[in-house]
Motif scaffolding. Structure first.
Motif, PDB file in Angstrom:
ATOM      1  N   GLU A 105     -76.885  68.523 -26.257  1.00 20.77           N
ATOM      2  CA  GLU A 105     -75.560  69.068 -26.694  1.00 20.77           C
ATOM      3  C   GLU A 105     -74.499  69.095 -25.313  1.00 20.77           C
ATOM      4  O   GLU A 105     -73.295  68.967 -25.514  1.00 20.77           O
ATOM      5  CB  GLU A 105     -75.565  70.484 -27.405  1.00 20.77           C
ATOM      6  CG  GLU A 105     -76.042  70.404 -28.820  1.00 20.77           C
ATOM      7  CD  GLU A 105     -75.904  71.776 -29.403  1.00 20.77           C
ATOM      8  OE1 GLU A 105     -75.053  72.802 -28.976  1.00 20.77           O
ATOM      9  OE2 GLU A 105     -77.010  72.280 -30.265  1.00 20.77           O
ATOM     10  N   THR A 106     -75.201  69.405 -24.345  1.00 19.89           N
ATOM     11  CA  THR A 106     -74.316  69.389 -23.188  1.00 19.89           C
ATOM     12  C   THR A 106     -73.440  68.151 -22.943  1.00 19.89           C
ATOM     13  O   THR A 106     -72.210  68.273 -22.449  1.00 19.89           O
ATOM     14  CB  THR A 106     -74.882  69.543 -21.694  1.00 19.89           C
ATOM     15  OG1 THR A 106     -75.993  68.452 -21.604  1.00 19.89           O
ATOM     16  CG2 THR A 106     -75.758  70.860 -21.737  1.00 19.89           C
ATOM     17  N   ALA A 107     -73.972  67.061 -23.311  1.00 18.34           N
ATOM     18  CA  ALA A 107     -73.169  66.030 -23.146  1.00 18.34           C
ATOM     19  C   ALA A 107     -71.921  65.832 -24.095  1.00 18.34           C
ATOM     20  O   ALA A 107     -70.894  64.772 -23.940  1.00 18.34           O
ATOM     21  CB  ALA A 107     -73.852  64.656 -23.480  1.00 18.34           C
ATOM     22  N   HIS A 112     -64.727  68.441 -27.735  1.00 17.26           N
ATOM     23  CA  HIS A 112     -64.272  69.494 -28.491  1.00 17.26           C
ATOM     24  C   HIS A 112     -64.741  69.276 -29.841  1.00 17.26           C
ATOM     25  O   HIS A 112     -63.610  69.501 -30.669  1.00 17.26           O
ATOM     26  CB  HIS A 112     -62.675  69.453 -28.265  1.00 17.26           C
ATOM     27  CG  HIS A 112     -62.410  69.613 -26.798  1.00 17.26           C
ATOM     28  ND1 HIS A 112     -62.621  70.558 -25.973  1.00 17.26           N
ATOM     29  CD2 HIS A 112     -61.758  68.593 -25.898  1.00 17.26           C
ATOM     30  CE1 HIS A 112     -62.117  70.404 -24.763  1.00 17.26           C
ATOM     31  NE2 HIS A 112     -61.608  69.081 -24.685  1.00 17.26           N
ATOM     32  N   LEU A 113     -65.888  69.012 -30.093  1.00 16.01           N
ATOM     33  CA  LEU A 113     -66.304  69.099 -31.302  1.00 16.01           C
ATOM     34  C   LEU A 113     -66.623  70.566 -31.958  1.00 16.01           C
ATOM     35  O   LEU A 113     -66.663  71.360 -31.082  1.00 16.01           O
ATOM     36  CB  LEU A 113     -67.679  68.349 -31.446  1.00 16.01           C
ATOM     37  CG  LEU A 113     -67.755  66.956 -30.925  1.00 16.01           C
ATOM     38  CD1 LEU A 113     -69.288  66.243 -30.890  1.00 16.01           C
ATOM     39  CD2 LEU A 113     -67.020  65.884 -31.986  1.00 16.01           C
ATOM     40  N   SER A 114     -66.755  70.736 -33.166  1.00 15.77           N
ATOM     41  CA  SER A 114     -67.286  72.024 -33.856  1.00 15.77           C
ATOM     42  C   SER A 114     -68.658  72.177 -33.638  1.00 15.77           C
ATOM     43  O   SER A 114     -69.463  71.330 -33.479  1.00 15.77           O
ATOM     44  CB  SER A 114     -67.208  71.931 -35.514  1.00 15.77           C
ATOM     45  OG  SER A 114     -68.147  71.221 -35.835  1.00 15.77           O
ATOM     46  N   PRO A 115     -69.081  73.574 -33.230  1.00 17.68           N
ATOM     47  CA  PRO A 115     -70.402  73.942 -33.040  1.00 17.68           C
ATOM     48  C   PRO A 115     -71.124  73.300 -33.991  1.00 17.68           C
ATOM     49  O   PRO A 115     -72.366  72.635 -33.501  1.00 17.68           O
ATOM     50  CB  PRO A 115     -70.439  75.173 -32.959  1.00 17.68           C
ATOM     51  CG  PRO A 115     -69.098  75.915 -32.807  1.00 17.68           C
ATOM     52  CD  PRO A 115     -68.117  74.710 -33.275  1.00 17.68           C
ATOM     53  N   ASP A 116     -71.145  73.018 -35.261  1.00 20.62           N
ATOM     54  CA  ASP A 116     -71.990  72.452 -36.302  1.00 20.62           C
ATOM     55  C   ASP A 116     -71.996  71.018 -35.944  1.00 20.62           C
ATOM     56  O   ASP A 116     -73.028  70.530 -35.911  1.00 20.62           O
ATOM     57  CB  ASP A 116     -71.281  72.704 -37.661  1.00 20.62           C
ATOM     58  CG  ASP A 116     -71.913  74.029 -38.329  1.00 20.62           C
ATOM     59  OD1 ASP A 116     -72.686  74.771 -37.479  1.00 20.62           O
ATOM     60  OD2 ASP A 116     -71.368  74.342 -39.390  1.00 20.62           O
ATOM     61  N   ILE A 152     -82.710  60.623 -22.504  1.00 20.79           N
ATOM     62  CA  ILE A 152     -82.033  59.150 -22.907  1.00 20.79           C
ATOM     63  C   ILE A 152     -81.062  59.674 -24.364  1.00 20.79           C
ATOM     64  O   ILE A 152     -80.052  59.190 -24.664  1.00 20.79           O
ATOM     65  CB  ILE A 152     -83.128  58.163 -23.571  1.00 20.79           C
ATOM     66  CG1 ILE A 152     -83.908  57.735 -22.366  1.00 20.79           C
ATOM     67  CG2 ILE A 152     -82.482  57.205 -24.297  1.00 20.79           C
ATOM     68  CD1 ILE A 152     -85.201  56.929 -22.436  1.00 20.79           C
ATOM     69  N   ALA A 153     -81.663  60.804 -25.246  1.00 22.29           N
ATOM     70  CA  ALA A 153     -80.869  61.352 -26.342  1.00 22.29           C
ATOM     71  C   ALA A 153     -79.602  61.699 -25.708  1.00 22.29           C
ATOM     72  O   ALA A 153     -78.535  61.507 -26.317  1.00 22.29           O
ATOM     73  CB  ALA A 153     -81.671  62.177 -27.029  1.00 22.29           C
ATOM     74  N   ARG A 154     -79.644  62.470 -24.594  1.00 22.62           N
ATOM     75  CA  ARG A 154     -78.434  63.028 -24.091  1.00 22.62           C
ATOM     76  C   ARG A 154     -77.401  61.978 -23.504  1.00 22.62           C
ATOM     77  O   ARG A 154     -76.325  62.179 -23.741  1.00 22.62           O
ATOM     78  CB  ARG A 154     -78.777  64.069 -23.017  1.00 22.62           C
ATOM     79  CG  ARG A 154     -77.853  64.655 -22.063  1.00 22.62           C
ATOM     80  CD  ARG A 154     -78.125  65.421 -21.047  1.00 22.62           C
ATOM     81  NE  ARG A 154     -78.638  64.524 -19.855  1.00 22.62           N
ATOM     82  CZ  ARG A 154     -79.388  64.978 -18.863  1.00 22.62           C
ATOM     83  NH1 ARG A 154     -79.423  66.437 -18.569  1.00 22.62           N
ATOM     84  NH2 ARG A 154     -80.131  64.321 -17.763  1.00 22.62           N
ATOM     85  N   ALA A 155     -77.983  60.898 -22.964  1.00 26.87           N
ATOM     86  CA  ALA A 155     -76.988  59.953 -22.593  1.00 26.87           C
ATOM     87  C   ALA A 155     -76.408  59.106 -23.950  1.00 26.87           C
ATOM     88  O   ALA A 155     -75.401  58.623 -23.723  1.00 26.87           O
ATOM     89  CB  ALA A 155     -77.918  58.707 -21.681  1.00 26.87           C
ATOM     90  N   LEU A 156     -77.100  58.975 -24.922  1.00 28.80           N
ATOM     91  CA  LEU A 156     -76.588  58.325 -25.863  1.00 28.80           C
ATOM     92  C   LEU A 156     -75.981  58.797 -27.053  1.00 28.80           C
ATOM     93  O   LEU A 156     -75.378  58.421 -27.901  1.00 28.80           O
ATOM     94  CB  LEU A 156     -77.976  57.483 -26.521  1.00 28.80           C
ATOM     95  CG  LEU A 156     -78.511  56.341 -25.681  1.00 28.80           C
ATOM     96  CD1 LEU A 156     -79.481  55.577 -26.488  1.00 28.80           C
ATOM     97  CD2 LEU A 156     -77.366  55.402 -25.345  1.00 28.80           C
ATOM     98  N   VAL A 157     -76.067  60.428 -27.118  1.00 27.46           N
ATOM     99  CA  VAL A 157     -75.709  61.153 -28.043  1.00 27.46           C
ATOM    100  C   VAL A 157     -73.820  60.799 -28.176  1.00 27.46           C
ATOM    101  O   VAL A 157     -73.317  60.933 -29.512  1.00 27.46           O
ATOM    102  CB  VAL A 157     -75.994  62.594 -27.991  1.00 27.46           C
ATOM    103  CG1 VAL A 157     -75.157  63.392 -26.915  1.00 27.46           C
ATOM    104  CG2 VAL A 157     -75.708  63.522 -29.427  1.00 27.46           C
ATOM    105  N   LYS A 158     -73.293  60.697 -27.353  1.00 24.62           N
ATOM    106  CA  LYS A 158     -71.711  60.309 -27.179  1.00 24.62           C
ATOM    107  C   LYS A 158     -71.524  58.908 -27.595  1.00 24.62           C
ATOM    108  O   LYS A 158     -70.406  58.582 -27.631  1.00 24.62           O
ATOM    109  CB  LYS A 158     -71.277  60.780 -25.915  1.00 24.62           C
ATOM    110  CG  LYS A 158     -71.952  59.814 -24.825  1.00 24.62           C
ATOM    111  CD  LYS A 158     -71.468  60.563 -23.432  1.00 24.62           C
ATOM    112  CE  LYS A 158     -71.889  59.453 -22.386  1.00 24.62           C
ATOM    113  NZ  LYS A 158     -71.736  60.239 -21.066  1.00 24.62           N
TER     114      LYS A 158
END
Ligand code: ATP
Ligand code: MG
Length: 239
Positions: A105-107, A112-116, A152-158
């Motif tokens: 989630e940090t990525a 500025h997405l909603s928490p959900d 890798i998930a953190r790098a690709l989530v965005k």
């Protein structure tokens, strides 16, 4: 996607000047899987850092999608880093006090997405990496391979355009190395990512579409003349 011309980068160490990169010309196509291979201390990480807009070249032009990264204002560079470049490192660089889900989630914080929405996307990224049953685990409760999957998930989530990986399998045993390279390759194939992977491991490099060998701060593709003319890698150098 990338056009690098005459890239040089030096660092000062006391009175000494170290030329980490000494005249790199390199084009990287949109959607390409490129390996950057070479011995230790030859400028691989320095090059990756420049590709990711984390530092600027001393000389030369590094153009990404029409923008010269060396001349962009810091704010624009930060926006590119947040949106377009995903990084994966040898040492995973996860935050030890956050769960896998929270690390991913940090990525998304800059967006500025909603928490959900943030939770949903981070969870999906972990599912995509086969970690649905590990989302609540801390890094210390995960194996090395699992930690790298979280990274890798953190790098690709965005959903970045480029994934830049610096020795992503350097801390892993052979089986886990194969599994992580397989995962990266699958993501590259399925998502149309551009993947630039730094490695000293020939087995890993050979999985790429193209290998750029870096030595003495210059890139070689196998032409007898030095530096390169952009042809296939020298089998001797990449063996
Ligand atoms: N911040 C810095 N200050 C001074 N010298 C540096 C700095 N960063 C890199 N260097 C030097 O630049 C050269 C290239 O370093 P770089 O980290 O790019 O090598 P590398 O190919 O990634 O090596 P390795 O395989 O060991 O990771 C080295 O000689 C290194 O000592
Ligand atoms: Mg390095």
């Amino acid at each position: 996607m990338y056009e690098l011309t005459g890239i040089r980068k030096y660092f000062h160490r006391g009175a000494e000047t170290v030329w980490a990169l000494d005249g790199v010309d390199l084009d990287i196509a949109d959607g390409e899987f490129l390996a950057i291979q070479g011995p230790t201390g030859q400028g691989k990480s320095t090059l990756l850092v420049l590709l990711g807009g984390l530092d600027r070249p001393t000389e030369g032009r590094i153009v990404f999608d029409g923008r010269d990264l060396g001349r962009l204002a810091e704010l624009q560079l930060a926006e590119l880093r947040a949106a377009d470049f995903g990084f994966v490192f040898q040492s995973f660089n996860l935050i030890p006090t956050l769960t896998a889900q929270e690390n991913v989630e940090t990525a998304l914080v800059p967006f500025h997405l909603s928490p959900d929405e943030r939770r949903r996307r981070a969870h999906q990224a972990l599912v995509d990496l086969g970690l649905e049953d590990r989302v609540g685990h801390l890094p210390s409760e995960l194996s090395g391979g699992q930690q790298q999957r979280v990274a890798i998930a953190r790098a690709l989530v965005k959903d970045p355009k480029v994934l830049l990986a610096d020795e992503p399998t350097g801390n892993l045993d052979e089986d886990t190395r194969d599994e992580i390279v397989g995962a990266l390759e699958g993501l590259w194939r399925n998502r149309g990512l551009t993947l630039v992977l730094v490695t000293h491991d020939s087995w890993v490099a050979r999985r790429a579409e193209r290998i750029a060998v870096i030595k003495g701060g210059r890139v070689n593709y196998g032409d007898a003349s030095w530096p390169s003319t952009g042809r296939e890698p020298d089998p001797e150098l990449v063996a």
